[in-house]
Design a protein around this motif. Structure first.
Motif, PDB file in Angstrom:
ATOM      1  N   HIS A  36       0.784  -1.236   0.000  1.00 39.91           N
ATOM      2  CA  HIS A  36       0.000   0.000   0.000  1.00 39.91           C
ATOM      3  C   HIS A  36       0.819   1.292   0.000  1.00 39.91           C
ATOM      4  N   VAL A  37       2.132   1.202   0.121  1.00 41.91           N
ATOM      5  CA  VAL A  37       2.955   2.408   0.157  1.00 41.91           C
ATOM      6  C   VAL A  37       3.838   2.441  -1.079  1.00 41.91           C
ATOM      7  N   ASN A  38       3.841   3.573  -1.765  1.00 46.28           N
ATOM      8  CA  ASN A  38       4.672   3.736  -2.954  1.00 46.28           C
ATOM      9  C   ASN A  38       6.083   4.111  -2.506  1.00 46.28           C
ATOM     10  N   LEU A  39       6.972   3.145  -2.523  1.00 48.98           N
ATOM     11  CA  LEU A  39       8.330   3.357  -2.047  1.00 48.98           C
ATOM     12  C   LEU A  39       9.118   4.298  -2.947  1.00 48.98           C
ATOM     13  N   ASP A  40       8.785   4.329  -4.236  1.00 45.02           N
ATOM     14  CA  ASP A  40       9.493   5.222  -5.153  1.00 45.02           C
ATOM     15  C   ASP A  40       9.273   6.679  -4.784  1.00 45.02           C
ATOM     16  N   ILE A  41       8.045   7.031  -4.406  1.00 44.49           N
ATOM     17  CA  ILE A  41       7.759   8.413  -4.008  1.00 44.49           C
ATOM     18  C   ILE A  41       8.521   8.763  -2.742  1.00 44.49           C
ATOM     19  N   ILE A  42       8.508   7.851  -1.782  1.00 43.48           N
ATOM     20  CA  ILE A  42       9.239   8.113  -0.540  1.00 43.48           C
ATOM     21  C   ILE A  42      10.731   8.236  -0.822  1.00 43.48           C
ATOM     22  N   ALA A  43      11.264   7.352  -1.634  1.00 44.26           N
ATOM     23  CA  ALA A  43      12.699   7.377  -1.948  1.00 44.26           C
ATOM     24  C   ALA A  43      13.082   8.668  -2.660  1.00 44.26           C
ATOM     25  N   SER A  44      12.209   9.183  -3.514  1.00 48.31           N
ATOM     26  CA  SER A  44      12.529  10.414  -4.235  1.00 48.31           C
ATOM     27  C   SER A  44      12.545  11.626  -3.311  1.00 48.31           C
ATOM     28  N   GLU A  45      11.854  11.550  -2.192  1.00 51.20           N
ATOM     29  CA  GLU A  45      11.802  12.658  -1.239  1.00 51.20           C
ATOM     30  C   GLU A  45      12.931  12.603  -0.210  1.00 51.20           C
ATOM     31  N   ILE A  46      13.558  11.482  -0.090  1.00 56.13           N
ATOM     32  CA  ILE A  46      14.628  11.337   0.891  1.00 56.13           C
ATOM     33  C   ILE A  46      15.964  11.590   0.208  1.00 56.13           C
ATOM     34  N   HIS A  47      16.716  12.516   0.772  1.00 51.15           N
ATOM     35  CA  HIS A  47      18.021  12.844   0.206  1.00 51.15           C
ATOM     36  C   HIS A  47      19.094  12.297   1.141  1.00 51.15           C
ATOM     37  N   THR A  48      19.593  11.134   0.782  1.00 52.59           N
ATOM     38  CA  THR A  48      20.622  10.509   1.606  1.00 52.59           C
ATOM     39  C   THR A  48      21.767  10.062   0.718  1.00 52.59           C
ATOM     40  N   HIS A  49      22.860   9.782   1.330  1.00 54.02           N
ATOM     41  CA  HIS A  49      23.992   9.249   0.581  1.00 54.02           C
ATOM     42  C   HIS A  49      23.844   7.733   0.468  1.00 54.02           C
ATOM     43  N   THR A  50      24.493   7.164  -0.495  1.00 55.98           N
ATOM     44  CA  THR A  50      24.428   5.728  -0.698  1.00 55.98           C
ATOM     45  C   THR A  50      25.311   5.029   0.331  1.00 55.98           C
ATOM     46  N   ASN A  51      24.726   4.064   0.986  1.00 56.88           N
ATOM     47  CA  ASN A  51      25.441   3.316   2.007  1.00 56.88           C
ATOM     48  C   ASN A  51      25.849   1.965   1.409  1.00 56.88           C
ATOM     49  N   THR A  52      27.102   1.613   1.550  1.00 56.55           N
ATOM     50  CA  THR A  52      27.576   0.338   1.005  1.00 56.55           C
ATOM     51  C   THR A  52      27.415  -0.806   1.997  1.00 56.55           C
ATOM     52  N   ILE A  53      27.041  -0.478   3.230  1.00 55.33           N
ATOM     53  CA  ILE A  53      26.832  -1.513   4.238  1.00 55.33           C
ATOM     54  C   ILE A  53      25.409  -2.034   4.107  1.00 55.33           C
ATOM     55  N   ILE A  54      25.283  -3.352   4.043  1.00 56.87           N
ATOM     56  CA  ILE A  54      23.966  -3.975   3.924  1.00 56.87           C
ATOM     57  C   ILE A  54      23.716  -4.810   5.180  1.00 56.87           C
ATOM     58  N   THR A  55      22.674  -4.442   5.887  1.00 54.72           N
ATOM     59  CA  THR A  55      22.298  -5.195   7.083  1.00 54.72           C
ATOM     60  C   THR A  55      21.536  -6.447   6.653  1.00 54.72           C
ATOM     61  N   PRO A  56      21.384  -7.414   7.543  1.00 55.25           N
ATOM     62  CA  PRO A  56      20.582  -8.595   7.192  1.00 55.25           C
ATOM     63  C   PRO A  56      19.152  -8.233   6.767  1.00 55.25           C
ATOM     64  N   SER A  57      18.562  -7.243   7.434  1.00 52.64           N
ATOM     65  CA  SER A  57      17.200  -6.824   7.062  1.00 52.64           C
ATOM     66  C   SER A  57      17.178  -6.209   5.666  1.00 52.64           C
ATOM     67  N   MET A  58      18.189  -5.405   5.336  1.00 55.99           N
ATOM     68  CA  MET A  58      18.263  -4.807   4.004  1.00 55.99           C
ATOM     69  C   MET A  58      18.458  -5.901   2.954  1.00 55.99           C
ATOM     70  N   PHE A  59      19.301  -6.867   3.250  1.00 55.64           N
ATOM     71  CA  PHE A  59      19.545  -7.968   2.329  1.00 55.64           C
ATOM     72  C   PHE A  59      18.257  -8.747   2.079  1.00 55.64           C
ATOM     73  N   GLN A  60      17.511  -9.042   3.156  1.00 56.02           N
ATOM     74  CA  GLN A  60      16.253  -9.765   3.028  1.00 56.02           C
ATOM     75  C   GLN A  60      15.255  -8.946   2.203  1.00 56.02           C
ATOM     76  N   PHE A  61      15.174  -7.657   2.463  1.00 56.81           N
ATOM     77  CA  PHE A  61      14.280  -6.788   1.707  1.00 56.81           C
ATOM     78  C   PHE A  61      14.627  -6.828   0.217  1.00 56.81           C
ATOM     79  N   GLN A  62      15.913  -6.737  -0.103  1.00 58.25           N
ATOM     80  CA  GLN A  62      16.350  -6.780  -1.501  1.00 58.25           C
ATOM     81  C   GLN A  62      15.988  -8.111  -2.157  1.00 58.25           C
TER      82      GLN A  62
END
Length: 190
Positions: A36-62
Motif C-alpha cells: 500500500h505504500v509507494n516506495l518510489d515516491i518516498i525514496a525520491s523525497e529522501i536525500h541521503t547518501h548511498t550506504n555500502t553496508i547492507i544489514t541482514p534486514s536490508m539484504f532480506q528486503f532486496q
C-alpha cells in the motif's frame, strides 16, 4: 485536552501487541506496507547518501524485491511440515513466489488452519488424483527406460512427492522445488 493527554488516552485504549518475537505480525505489517505504500515516491523525497553496508534486514528486503520482480512458481513436496507452512505464509503475504503444495488439500488446509496460517493464495495438487500423474509417469518412463525402468517402476517412483515435484520442474509446471525439511539430503538429491 492537550495532545499529550490525547496520545496517552489513545495508547491506553489501544495497547500495542507487536513485540520483537511477533514474526507473523511483523511479516504481515511489512507485506501490507509494501502493498500500500509507494516506495518510489518516498525514496525520491529522501536525500541521503548511498550506504555500502547492507544489514541482514536490508539484504532480506532486496531478496523479496528481486523475487517480486521476477516471480517464480515453487513446488513444495513436504507440505505437511509446519516450518514449510509457516515460511510459505510469509512468502505468500510478501507476494514473492507462487506456491504449489503437494498432498491432500483437506489435510494441508486443516493443518494450516490449526496453526493459524493463511495459505489460500497457494495452489494445492494431490499427485494421486492429478491428471498430471499419467503424463509424468510416461515421461519418467521414457527418460529412464534405457536404464531398465519399467512403467510400473515409474508409477511407483512418482507416488513419492519428491519425484512428482521434480517432474513438475522438468516438465515446466514449476520453476523450482524446495525439499529437505523432512527428507534426507540423499532422498532430495535422488
Amino acid at each position: 485536552m492537550s495532545p499529550c493527554r490525547a496520545r496517552t488516552a489513545c495508547s491506553a485504549s489501544a495497547p500495542s501487541r507487536l513485540r520483537p518475537h511477533s514474526d507473523r505480525k511483523i511479516e504481515l505489517a511489512l507485506g501490507l506496507f509494501q502493498k500500500h505504500v509507494n516506495l518510489d515516491i518516498i525514496a525520491s523525497e529522501i536525500h541521503t547518501h548511498t550506504n555500502t553496508i547492507i544489514t541482514p534486514s536490508m539484504f532480506q528486503f532486496q531478496l523479496f524485491e528481486m523475487a517480486k520482480r521476477d516471480k517464480k512458481t515453487i513446488v513444495l513436496p513436504e507440505s505437511n511440515d509446519d516450518r514449510i507452512l509457516r515460511a510459505s505464509e510469509i512468502l505468500l503475504r510478501r507476494e514473492a513466489v507462487n506456491i504449489i503444495f503437494l498432498g491432500d488439500a483437506d489435510k494441508i488446509l486443516n493443518r494450516a488452519g490449526f496453526l493459524g496460517i493463511d495459505i489460500n493464495k497457494a495452489e494445492i495438487i494431490d499427485p494421486f488424483s492429478s491428471e498430471l500423474m499419467e503424463i509424468f509417469v510416461n515421461e519418467f518412463f521414457k527418460l529412464r527406460q534405457k536404464k531398465g525402468l519399467l512403467i510400473e517402476g515409474a508409477r511407483d517412483a512418482l507416488a513419492h512427492h519428491n519425484y512428482f515435484a521434480t517432474m513438475m520442474v522438468h516438465m515446466g509446471y514449476a520453476d523450482g522445488m524446495v525439499s529437505g525439511a523432512k527428507h534426507t539430503t540423499s532422498d532430495t538429491i535422488r
